[in-house]
Design an enzyme around this catalytic site. Structure first.
Site, PDB file in Angstrom:
ATOM      1  N   SER A   3       0.852  -1.187   0.000  1.00  0.00           N
ATOM      2  CA  SER A   3       0.000   0.000   0.000  1.00  0.00           C
ATOM      3  C   SER A   3       0.887   1.236   0.000  1.00  0.00           C
ATOM      4  O   SER A   3       2.036   1.176   0.450  1.00  0.00           O
ATOM      5  CB  SER A   3      -0.867   0.004   1.257  1.00  0.00           C
ATOM      6  OG  SER A   3      -1.493   1.267   1.453  1.00  0.00           O
ATOM      7  N   TYR A  14      -0.866  -0.693  10.150  1.00  0.00           N
ATOM      8  CA  TYR A  14      -1.045  -0.985   8.725  1.00  0.00           C
ATOM      9  C   TYR A  14       0.162  -0.515   7.908  1.00  0.00           C
ATOM     10  O   TYR A  14       0.681  -1.250   7.062  1.00  0.00           O
ATOM     11  CB  TYR A  14      -2.329  -0.316   8.228  1.00  0.00           C
ATOM     12  CG  TYR A  14      -2.675  -0.629   6.799  1.00  0.00           C
ATOM     13  CD1 TYR A  14      -3.147  -1.882   6.436  1.00  0.00           C
ATOM     14  CD2 TYR A  14      -2.545   0.341   5.808  1.00  0.00           C
ATOM     15  CE1 TYR A  14      -3.483  -2.171   5.119  1.00  0.00           C
ATOM     16  CE2 TYR A  14      -2.876   0.066   4.491  1.00  0.00           C
ATOM     17  CZ  TYR A  14      -3.343  -1.191   4.159  1.00  0.00           C
ATOM     18  OH  TYR A  14      -3.677  -1.473   2.861  1.00  0.00           O
ATOM     19  N   ALA A  15       0.642   0.692   8.184  1.00  0.00           N
ATOM     20  CA  ALA A  15       1.801   1.221   7.454  1.00  0.00           C
ATOM     21  C   ALA A  15       3.038   0.358   7.696  1.00  0.00           C
ATOM     22  O   ALA A  15       3.798   0.064   6.772  1.00  0.00           O
ATOM     23  CB  ALA A  15       2.057   2.674   7.851  1.00  0.00           C
ATOM     24  N   LYS A  50       2.594  -2.998   5.781  1.00  0.00           N
ATOM     25  CA  LYS A  50       2.728  -2.870   4.331  1.00  0.00           C
ATOM     26  C   LYS A  50       4.165  -2.536   3.925  1.00  0.00           C
ATOM     27  O   LYS A  50       4.618  -2.928   2.856  1.00  0.00           O
ATOM     28  CB  LYS A  50       1.736  -1.850   3.780  1.00  0.00           C
ATOM     29  CG  LYS A  50       0.285  -2.344   3.850  1.00  0.00           C
ATOM     30  CD  LYS A  50       0.146  -3.706   3.185  1.00  0.00           C
ATOM     31  CE  LYS A  50      -1.271  -4.195   3.134  1.00  0.00           C
ATOM     32  NZ  LYS A  50      -1.390  -5.475   2.408  1.00  0.00           N
TER      33      LYS A  50
END
Length: 168
Positions: free
Chosen positions: A45, A58-59, A62
């Site tokens: 992402s 999430y960061a 990813k």
């Protein structure tokens, strides 16, 4: 953010791809399968490339996918395996639509509403997307089709950004 929430996202976005790749390792490294076309396409992402406020889990996950991709490409290239990732930006899916109070996902007995709030104006602004719109699922699939086709036979260890020109 709780460690539990951090761990859950890491398990979904890092452990699962690793386990899937690991499950293929014996088969794909077998010399009898040398001529077989073998391609791994991981999903990253733009959050993993540029960070994302409020999404440290999430960061981080990813960004980890990019490391996994590059490592598998380096280690498995000699077995004829290509490994790439796609870092998607805003793709118009149920996860990026405004939240629907009637649509919830249940994880570990906890109800979680999907979607991005309408008041997330900075995220929903398309003025910094060169093509002027969010991506479609067809746009997203096109990158996967390219990476899985013979047209990308000499592409490995890279992360293609599918963003419509956002973050240029």
């Amino acid at each position: 953010m709780t460690e539990e929430k951090f761990d859950t996202v890491m398990k979904i976005h890092n452990y699962t791809p690793y386990r899937m790749i690991h499950a293929l390792s014996g088969h794909w490294m077998d010399p009898a399968n040398r001529a077989m076309t073998k391609t791994v396409i991981n999903i990253s992402s733009t959050s993993g490339l540029h960070g994302a406020m409020g999404q440290i889990n999430y960061a981080t996950a990813k960004a980890g996918i990019i490391g996994l991709t590059k490592t598998v490409a380096a280690e498995w290239g000699r077995y004829g395996v290509r490994c790439n990732a796609v870092a998607y930006g805003w793709i118009d899916t149920r996860m990026t639509k405004p939240p629907d109070p009637d649509e919830k996902v249940v994880i570990g007995g906890q109800q979680i509403m999907s979607g991005i709030p309408l008041n997330a104006k900075k995220w929903r602004d398309t003025s910094d997307i060169a093509v002027g719109r969010p991506g479609t699922v067809e746009d997203a699939a096109g990158v996967m089709l390219f990476l899985s086709s013979p047209l990308s036979a000499y592409v490995t260890g890279t992360c293609i950004e599918c963003t419509g020109g956002r973050y240029m």
